[in-house]
Write an enzyme that holds these catalytic residues in place. Sequence first.
Site, PDB file in Angstrom:
ATOM      1  N   GLU A  57     -43.844 -72.386  50.146  1.00 28.27           N
ATOM      2  CA  GLU A  57     -44.738 -72.003  49.829  1.00 28.27           C
ATOM      3  C   GLU A  57     -44.787 -71.086  48.688  1.00 28.27           C
ATOM      4  O   GLU A  57     -45.011 -70.700  47.761  1.00 28.27           O
ATOM      5  CB  GLU A  57     -46.316 -72.497  50.125  1.00 28.27           C
ATOM      6  CG  GLU A  57     -46.092 -73.885  50.987  1.00 28.27           C
ATOM      7  CD  GLU A  57     -46.625 -74.974  49.845  1.00 28.27           C
ATOM      8  OE1 GLU A  57     -46.989 -74.487  48.449  1.00 28.27           O
ATOM      9  OE2 GLU A  57     -46.609 -75.856  50.043  1.00 28.27           O
ATOM     10  N   CYS A  86     -47.470 -92.634  31.308  1.00 27.76           N
ATOM     11  CA  CYS A  86     -47.865 -93.619  31.801  1.00 27.76           C
ATOM     12  C   CYS A  86     -47.650 -94.593  32.336  1.00 27.76           C
ATOM     13  O   CYS A  86     -48.458 -95.682  33.354  1.00 27.76           O
ATOM     14  CB  CYS A  86     -49.152 -93.269  31.061  1.00 27.76           C
ATOM     15  SG  CYS A  86     -50.152 -91.845  30.047  1.00 27.76           S
ATOM     16  N   CYS A 120     -56.747 -94.501  35.825  1.00 26.49           N
ATOM     17  CA  CYS A 120     -56.463 -93.170  34.870  1.00 26.49           C
ATOM     18  C   CYS A 120     -57.024 -92.955  34.239  1.00 26.49           C
ATOM     19  O   CYS A 120     -57.489 -93.538  33.467  1.00 26.49           O
ATOM     20  CB  CYS A 120     -55.376 -92.167  34.332  1.00 26.49           C
ATOM     21  SG  CYS A 120     -55.459 -90.844  33.353  1.00 26.49           S
TER      22      CYS A 120
HETATM   23  S1  SF4 Z   1     -52.360 -89.682  35.243  1.00 21.55           S
HETATM   24 FE1  SF4 Z   1     -53.197 -90.692  33.554  1.00 21.55          FE
HETATM   25  S2  SF4 Z   1     -52.377 -89.426  32.697  1.00 21.55           S
HETATM   26 FE2  SF4 Z   1     -51.062 -88.738  34.229  1.00 21.55          FE
HETATM   27  S3  SF4 Z   1     -49.004 -89.536  33.970  1.00 21.55           S
HETATM   28 FE3  SF4 Z   1     -50.453 -90.904  34.673  1.00 21.55          FE
HETATM   29  S4  SF4 Z   1     -51.705 -92.693  33.682  1.00 21.55           S
HETATM   30 FE4  SF4 Z   1     -50.144 -91.190  32.611  1.00 21.55          FE
END
Ligand code: SF4
Length: 288
Positions: free
Chosen positions: A34, A191, A200
């Site tokens: 870490e 995404c 998300c």
């Molecule tokens: S968490 Fe949301 S913003 Fe981040 S890569 Fe995944 S879909 Fe995209």
Amino acid sequence: VAGLRATVLGWGDAHRRDLPWRRTRDPWCILVSEVMLQQTSVARVLALYPSFVAAYPSPAECADAGRAAVVRSWAGLGYNRRAVALHRAAVAIRDEHAGRVPSARRELLALPGVGASTARAVEAFAFGADAGIVDTNVARLLARAVAARPLTRAGAQEFADALVPPGRGWEWNQTLFDLGAGFCRATGPRCGPCPLRRRCAWRRAGNPEPDPGRHTAGTTRPQGRFAGSDRQGRGRLVAALRRAPVAASGVAAAAGWPDDAGRAERVAAALVAEGLAVRGPAGTLALA
Ligand code: SF4
């Protein structure tokens, strides 16, 4: 929350990266990894971690080896003050905790070089605590996927703690690291293939600007150019000290600034103040 947990853990069980520090629950090895991972990429830590824990398999062995040996072993990782802090932590663990890394957060936070994220990582990865760990990647992911708004440090920590599935702190945190680093990147989040895309909040809203991840506390590490910086000269000087002590007359050349002795001297003084180096007879500089 239940759906998010199931998605994260399900993806993690199938895809989590196999890393050497994920194959151990030894608190010392986890603390070492870490500290190394603070400000340093996984690829660079992978190159050094195995030989480091082989050389210093316990806090006592690290403490007994001496600070200069530990700084020499840190070559290649950068941010050498972490090596000094880790050695100081090893000494404290040897002398104040009977050689065992403590499990209580208060005691972990009292160790040199151990901040909130590192303390929680040791709690979760070595002792199985349900602690939420917030590093830059996780803070960004929480801001986008869960809050859909920028978060303060305290806000990100609150979300992180609330979301840990009871008894699964190890898997949860390790998987969030991988999702943050692999998909929810600072620039150009992926995404499309992200396993969290249906859950998300920011993605479901159509990724509107401003990007909540970009404005979340602790998610950016502003850093000037390395070339020509004090950090570069400092790195050169520590590299020279790893080989041998440097005479006072050679400090400027070793730092790469033969015509700027004043600047080299300031950097050398900082190394001494931080405990990385000491002055010997006639101003010779050596590793502490
Ligand atoms: S968490 Fe949301 S913003 Fe981040 S890569 Fe995944 S879909 Fe995209």
